[in-house]
Design a protein around this motif. Structure first.
Motif, PDB file in Angstrom:
ATOM      1  N   MET A   1       0.827  -1.206   0.000  1.00  0.00           N
ATOM      2  CA  MET A   1       0.000   0.000   0.000  1.00  0.00           C
ATOM      3  C   MET A   1       0.872   1.272   0.000  1.00  0.00           C
ATOM      4  O   MET A   1       0.594   2.234  -0.706  1.00  0.00           O
ATOM      5  N   LYS A   2       1.931   1.256   0.821  1.00  0.00           N
ATOM      6  CA  LYS A   2       2.829   2.408   0.861  1.00  0.00           C
ATOM      7  C   LYS A   2       3.497   2.643  -0.484  1.00  0.00           C
ATOM      8  O   LYS A   2       3.658   3.783  -0.919  1.00  0.00           O
ATOM      9  N   LYS A   3       3.881   1.552  -1.154  1.00  0.00           N
ATOM     10  CA  LYS A   3       4.535   1.685  -2.460  1.00  0.00           C
ATOM     11  C   LYS A   3       3.602   2.338  -3.470  1.00  0.00           C
ATOM     12  O   LYS A   3       4.006   3.224  -4.234  1.00  0.00           O
ATOM     13  N   VAL A   4       2.352   1.877  -3.481  1.00  0.00           N
ATOM     14  CA  VAL A   4       1.368   2.430  -4.409  1.00  0.00           C
ATOM     15  C   VAL A   4       1.156   3.913  -4.125  1.00  0.00           C
ATOM     16  O   VAL A   4       1.126   4.757  -5.035  1.00  0.00           O
ATOM     17  N   LEU A   5       1.031   4.251  -2.829  1.00  0.00           N
ATOM     18  CA  LEU A   5       0.820   5.640  -2.437  1.00  0.00           C
ATOM     19  C   LEU A   5       2.008   6.512  -2.837  1.00  0.00           C
ATOM     20  O   LEU A   5       1.838   7.633  -3.338  1.00  0.00           O
ATOM     21  N   ALA A   6       3.223   5.978  -2.649  1.00  0.00           N
ATOM     22  CA  ALA A   6       4.428   6.733  -3.004  1.00  0.00           C
ATOM     23  C   ALA A   6       4.514   6.954  -4.514  1.00  0.00           C
ATOM     24  O   ALA A   6       4.896   8.040  -4.974  1.00  0.00           O
ATOM     25  N   ILE A   7       4.147   5.939  -5.292  1.00  0.00           N
ATOM     26  CA  ILE A   7       4.163   6.069  -6.759  1.00  0.00           C
ATOM     27  C   ILE A   7       3.141   7.106  -7.216  1.00  0.00           C
ATOM     28  O   ILE A   7       3.429   7.972  -8.046  1.00  0.00           O
ATOM     29  N   VAL A   8       1.926   7.009  -6.660  1.00  0.00           N
ATOM     30  CA  VAL A   8       0.870   7.950  -7.024  1.00  0.00           C
ATOM     31  C   VAL A   8       1.279   9.378  -6.665  1.00  0.00           C
ATOM     32  O   VAL A   8       1.107  10.315  -7.453  1.00  0.00           O
ATOM     33  N   LEU A   9       1.861   9.540  -5.466  1.00  0.00           N
ATOM     34  CA  LEU A   9       2.297  10.869  -5.024  1.00  0.00           C
ATOM     35  C   LEU A   9       3.401  11.418  -5.922  1.00  0.00           C
ATOM     36  O   LEU A   9       3.402  12.603  -6.265  1.00  0.00           O
ATOM     37  N   SER A  10       4.321  10.558  -6.340  1.00  0.00           N
ATOM     38  CA  SER A  10       5.399  10.992  -7.240  1.00  0.00           C
ATOM     39  C   SER A  10       4.847  11.452  -8.580  1.00  0.00           C
ATOM     40  O   SER A  10       5.293  12.469  -9.136  1.00  0.00           O
ATOM     41  N   ILE A  11       3.864  10.718  -9.086  1.00  0.00           N
ATOM     42  CA  ILE A  11       3.232  11.102 -10.363  1.00  0.00           C
ATOM     43  C   ILE A  11       2.520  12.443 -10.219  1.00  0.00           C
ATOM     44  O   ILE A  11       2.594  13.312 -11.105  1.00  0.00           O
ATOM     45  N   ALA A 281      14.620  12.048   0.070  1.00  0.00           N
ATOM     46  CA  ALA A 281      13.205  12.030   0.465  1.00  0.00           C
ATOM     47  C   ALA A 281      12.722  13.438   0.818  1.00  0.00           C
ATOM     48  O   ALA A 281      11.612  13.843   0.457  1.00  0.00           O
ATOM     49  N   ALA A 282      13.575  14.193   1.507  1.00  0.00           N
ATOM     50  CA  ALA A 282      13.212  15.560   1.878  1.00  0.00           C
ATOM     51  C   ALA A 282      13.028  16.445   0.650  1.00  0.00           C
ATOM     52  O   ALA A 282      12.140  17.300   0.613  1.00  0.00           O
ATOM     53  N   ASN A 283      13.875  16.234  -0.361  1.00  0.00           N
ATOM     54  CA  ASN A 283      13.767  17.036  -1.584  1.00  0.00           C
ATOM     55  C   ASN A 283      12.462  16.777  -2.321  1.00  0.00           C
ATOM     56  O   ASN A 283      11.857  17.706  -2.890  1.00  0.00           O
ATOM     57  N   ILE A 284      12.013  15.528  -2.326  1.00  0.00           N
ATOM     58  CA  ILE A 284      10.717  15.216  -2.943  1.00  0.00           C
ATOM     59  C   ILE A 284       9.608  15.953  -2.198  1.00  0.00           C
ATOM     60  O   ILE A 284       8.714  16.543  -2.806  1.00  0.00           O
ATOM     61  N   ALA A 285       9.704  15.928  -0.861  1.00  0.00           N
ATOM     62  CA  ALA A 285       8.706  16.626  -0.045  1.00  0.00           C
ATOM     63  C   ALA A 285       8.736  18.132  -0.307  1.00  0.00           C
ATOM     64  O   ALA A 285       7.684  18.788  -0.358  1.00  0.00           O
ATOM     65  N   LEU A 286       9.936  18.684  -0.488  1.00  0.00           N
ATOM     66  CA  LEU A 286      10.052  20.120  -0.744  1.00  0.00           C
ATOM     67  C   LEU A 286       9.454  20.509  -2.092  1.00  0.00           C
ATOM     68  O   LEU A 286       8.886  21.597  -2.246  1.00  0.00           O
ATOM     69  N   LEU A 287       9.591  19.629  -3.090  1.00  0.00           N
ATOM     70  CA  LEU A 287       8.973  19.899  -4.395  1.00  0.00           C
ATOM     71  C   LEU A 287       7.462  20.011  -4.258  1.00  0.00           C
ATOM     72  O   LEU A 287       6.829  20.887  -4.859  1.00  0.00           O
ATOM     73  N   LEU A 288       6.878  19.106  -3.455  1.00  0.00           N
ATOM     74  CA  LEU A 288       5.435  19.174  -3.216  1.00  0.00           C
ATOM     75  C   LEU A 288       5.089  20.411  -2.396  1.00  0.00           C
ATOM     76  O   LEU A 288       4.081  21.075  -2.656  1.00  0.00           O
ATOM     77  N   TYR A 289       5.931  20.731  -1.442  1.00  0.00           N
ATOM     78  CA  TYR A 289       5.717  21.899  -0.594  1.00  0.00           C
ATOM     79  C   TYR A 289       5.585  23.177  -1.437  1.00  0.00           C
ATOM     80  O   TYR A 289       4.670  23.974  -1.228  1.00  0.00           O
ATOM     81  N   VAL A 290       6.505  23.383  -2.372  1.00  0.00           N
ATOM     82  CA  VAL A 290       6.465  24.596  -3.203  1.00  0.00           C
ATOM     83  C   VAL A 290       5.175  24.640  -4.025  1.00  0.00           C
ATOM     84  O   VAL A 290       4.541  25.695  -4.165  1.00  0.00           O
ATOM     85  N   LEU A 291       4.762  23.492  -4.578  1.00  0.00           N
ATOM     86  CA  LEU A 291       3.504  23.437  -5.334  1.00  0.00           C
ATOM     87  C   LEU A 291       2.325  23.845  -4.466  1.00  0.00           C
ATOM     88  O   LEU A 291       1.477  24.657  -4.871  1.00  0.00           O
ATOM     89  N   ILE A 292       2.268  23.284  -3.258  1.00  0.00           N
ATOM     90  CA  ILE A 292       1.146  23.574  -2.358  1.00  0.00           C
ATOM     91  C   ILE A 292       1.085  25.064  -2.055  1.00  0.00           C
ATOM     92  O   ILE A 292       0.016  25.684  -2.125  1.00  0.00           O
ATOM     93  N   VAL A 293       2.215  25.662  -1.714  1.00  0.00           N
ATOM     94  CA  VAL A 293       2.239  27.077  -1.329  1.00  0.00           C
ATOM     95  C   VAL A 293       1.711  27.966  -2.454  1.00  0.00           C
ATOM     96  O   VAL A 293       0.822  28.800  -2.246  1.00  0.00           O
ATOM     97  N   TYR A 402       8.277   8.290   2.289  1.00  0.00           N
ATOM     98  CA  TYR A 402       9.406   7.840   1.482  1.00  0.00           C
ATOM     99  C   TYR A 402      10.513   7.220   2.352  1.00  0.00           C
ATOM    100  O   TYR A 402      11.139   6.231   1.959  1.00  0.00           O
ATOM    101  N   LEU A 403      10.753   7.787   3.539  1.00  0.00           N
ATOM    102  CA  LEU A 403      11.786   7.231   4.407  1.00  0.00           C
ATOM    103  C   LEU A 403      11.414   5.842   4.911  1.00  0.00           C
ATOM    104  O   LEU A 403      12.259   4.946   4.995  1.00  0.00           O
ATOM    105  N   SER A 404      10.151   5.657   5.248  1.00  0.00           N
ATOM    106  CA  SER A 404       9.728   4.338   5.734  1.00  0.00           C
ATOM    107  C   SER A 404       9.845   3.285   4.638  1.00  0.00           C
ATOM    108  O   SER A 404      10.198   2.131   4.906  1.00  0.00           O
ATOM    109  N   LEU A 405       9.564   3.689   3.388  1.00  0.00           N
ATOM    110  CA  LEU A 405       9.742   2.748   2.273  1.00  0.00           C
ATOM    111  C   LEU A 405      11.209   2.385   2.091  1.00  0.00           C
ATOM    112  O   LEU A 405      11.558   1.224   1.844  1.00  0.00           O
TER     113      LEU A 405
END
Length: 427
Positions: A1-11, A281-293, A402-405
Motif C-alpha cells: 500500500m505504501k509503495k502504491v501511495l508513493a508512486i501515485v504521489l510521485s506522479i 526524500a526531503a527534496n521530494i517533499a520540498l517539491l510538493l511543498y512549493v507546489l502547495i504554497v 518515502y523514508l519508511s519505504l
C-alpha cells in the motif's frame, strides 16, 4: 500500500510541476494565474485617512461603506486586479496595478459617486441625494436578507409615480435582459441591482429582495452600503502615495525568481550531500511543498509581493529545518544500535513535539502580523503561515512515507545511505 501511495504521489508531483510551469489544456500556467503586487507589476498605491471623529462600530461601518464605494470605482478604471483594503481603524489602502498617473487615480477615487434609480426604458426616477437610508433586514418572504430603502419626500413622490407607471404597463424596456417591471439601481454607470416592482410603493419605503433564496448577510450589507454611498460617507485625506515603474517591478520579479531557484537548488544539493537518501526524500517533499504554497495562494486570491516572496523563502527554510530535526533524531537512533526501520519510526516520533511547538509559535507570530500589519506586512504574514502549514504536512507525511519505504527496502536500508559510516555507534 505504501509503495502504491508513493508512486501515485510521485506522479502527482511530476504532473503538478508540469501543469504549473507549462499549463495543461485550458488550465493556464501559474505565471498567468497568480496576482502580482505593485512592487512586482508596477502601478500606483494610495493610502488615505478618514477625517472623522467616529469611533467603535460607527467608524467600522463608515470604513466598510467607504471601502465598498471605492472598490466599485476602481473596478471601473479598467485596471487588472485592483486591491482596496482597510488599514488599522481609519485608513484605506488602494493598490492599482497598471496605473501610471497618481494624481488621476486619486481624483477618480475621491470623486462624488453618481447613484441613480432608472426604469427599464432608461427614464431616471431619482438619484442618490433623494435616498435617506438603506439598511439590511430579514427577508420574510424568501428567507435570508433584504435591503430596506427610505426616500425623502421628493424621492418618495418620484418613486410612487414610477411604480404606478410600471404596474399600469406603461413602461417598455429598452435594455436587453432587463424585465419591463424592473427599476435599475446604477452606481457610477454600473447596474448594481435590478429589483422588480410588484406593487405601487406610495409611502417612501421599499424593499429589495434577492429572489429565490434572498440575499446573504454579506450581499445585503454590501448592496446597502453602495446605495447609501451616493457620495463618500467621510472625507478622505491622502497620507501616502507611490508610483512603482513597471521596469522596476519586472526586474524585482526576475531577480526574486533567480534568487529563489538558486536557493532551492543549493538546499537540494546540501540535503543530499549531508543526509544521502534521507535528503533525497526531503527534496521530494520540498517539491510538493512549493507546489502547495503557490497554488494555495492562487486559490485564495492572494497577491504575491516581494515581502510575500520573502515569507515563502523563510518558510522553505523552516520546512528544511523540520526535516533536519527529524533526520538528527533518526541518526541518533541508528547510532544507538537500532535497526534502520525502527530508527526511522522512533526518530519521527521523537521529533514531532519539537517541530509542532516551533511551528505553532511562528504561526502565532504570523497571525499577529497579519491582523496588525499593513499591506506588505500582511503579504509576508500570509505566505509565511501558508508555508508553515505546508511544511508540517510535507515533513510529517511525505518525508515519512518515502523514508519508511527506504527503511523497509533491503538494498536501501544501509547506514551509509543515511549519512552514517558502517560500524559507527554511540554504544
Amino acid at each position: 500500500m505504501k509503495k502504491v501511495l508513493a508512486i501515485v504521489l510521485s506522479i502527482i508531483i511530476l504532473f503538478g510541476w508540469y501543469a504549473t510551469l507549462m499549463g495543461v489544456g485550458s488550465f493556464a500556467p501559474i505565471k498567468d494565474q497568480i496576482k502580482l503586487g505593485l512592487d512586482l507589476s508596477g502601478g500606483v498605491y494610495v493610502v488615505m485617512e478618514a477625517q472623522t471623529s467616529a469611533t467603535g462600530e460607527e467608524l467600522k461601518s463608515l470604513m466598510a461603506q467607504t471601502q465598498a464605494i471605492i472598490e466599485n470605482r476602481v473596478n471601473q478604471m479598467g485596471l487588472s486586479e485592483p486591491i482596496v483594503t482597510i488599514e488599522g481603524n481609519n485608513r484605506i489602502r488602494v493598490e492599482l496595478p497598471g496605473a501610471q498617473d497618481a494624481e488621476d487615480a486619486i481624483n477618480s477615487i475621491g470623486k462624488t459617486a453618481q447613484l441613480q434609480f432608472i426604469m427599464a426604458d432608461n427614464t431616471i426616477v431619482l438619484d442618490g441625494s433623494q435616498v435617506k437610508d438603506a439598511s439590511t433586514e430579514m427577508d420574510q418572504q424568501h428567507g435570508g436578507y433584504a435591503v430596506a430603502l427610505k426616500f425623502d419626500s421628493e424621492g418618495a413622490d418620484a418613486f410612487k409615480q414610477a411604480t404606478e407607471a410600471i404596474i399600469k404597463g406603461q413602461v417598455v424596456s429598452k435594455n436587453q435582459g432587463v424585465p419591463d417591471r424592473a427599476i435599475m439601481i446604477v452606481l457610477d454607470g454600473e447596474v448594481i441591482s435590478s429589483p422588480v416592482v410588484n406593487e405601487v410603493i406610495p409611502n417612501g419605503t421599499a424593499q429589495i429582495t434577492g429572489g429565490g433564496g434572498g440575499f446573504t448577510d454579506d450581499e445585503a450589507t454590501n448592496l446597502a452600503a453602495l446605495i447609501r454611498g451616493g457620495a463618500l460617507p467621510v472625507e478622505l485625506k491622502e497620507v501616502q502615495t507611490s508610483v512603482v515603474g513597471p521596469k522596476l517591478g519586472l526586474n524585482a520579479l526576475e531577480m526574486s525568481i533567480i534568487a529563489g531557484v538558486i536557493g532551492i537548488l543549493l538546499i537540494f544539493a546540501i540535503m543530499i550531500i549531508m543526509y544521502r537518501m534521507m535528503g533525497f526524500a526531503a527534496n521530494i517533499a520540498l517539491l510538493l511543498y512549493v507546489l502547495i504554497v503557490f497554488w494555495v495562494i492562487v486559490a485564495m486570491g492572494g497577491v504575491l509581493t516581494l515581502p510575500g516572496i520573502a515569507g515563502i523563502i523563510l518558510s522553505v527554510g523552516m520546512a528544511v529545518d523540520a526535516n533536519v530535526i527529524i533526520f538528527a533524531r533518526v541518526r541518533e537512533e541508528i547510532l544507538n544500535g537500532k535497526s534502520i526501520r525502527v530508527s526511522v519510526a522512533s526518530g519521527f516520533k521523537r521529533a514531532m513535539s519539537t517541530i509542532i511547538d516551533s511551528q505553532i509559535t511562528t504561526i502565532i507570530a504570523g497571525v499577529v502580523l497579519y491582523q496588525l500589519g499593513s499591506g506588505p506586512v500582511k503579504g509576508f504574514a500570509m505566505t509565511l503561515m501558508i508555508g508553515i502549514i505546508a511544511s508540517v504536512f510535507t515533513a510529517v507525511v511525505v518525508t515519512q512515507l518515502y523514508l519508511s519505504l527506504m527503511a523497509e527496502n533491503k538494498a536501501l536500508s544501509k547506514k551509509q545511505y543515511f549519512g552514517i559510516k558502517e560500524g559507527a555507534t554511540n554504544v
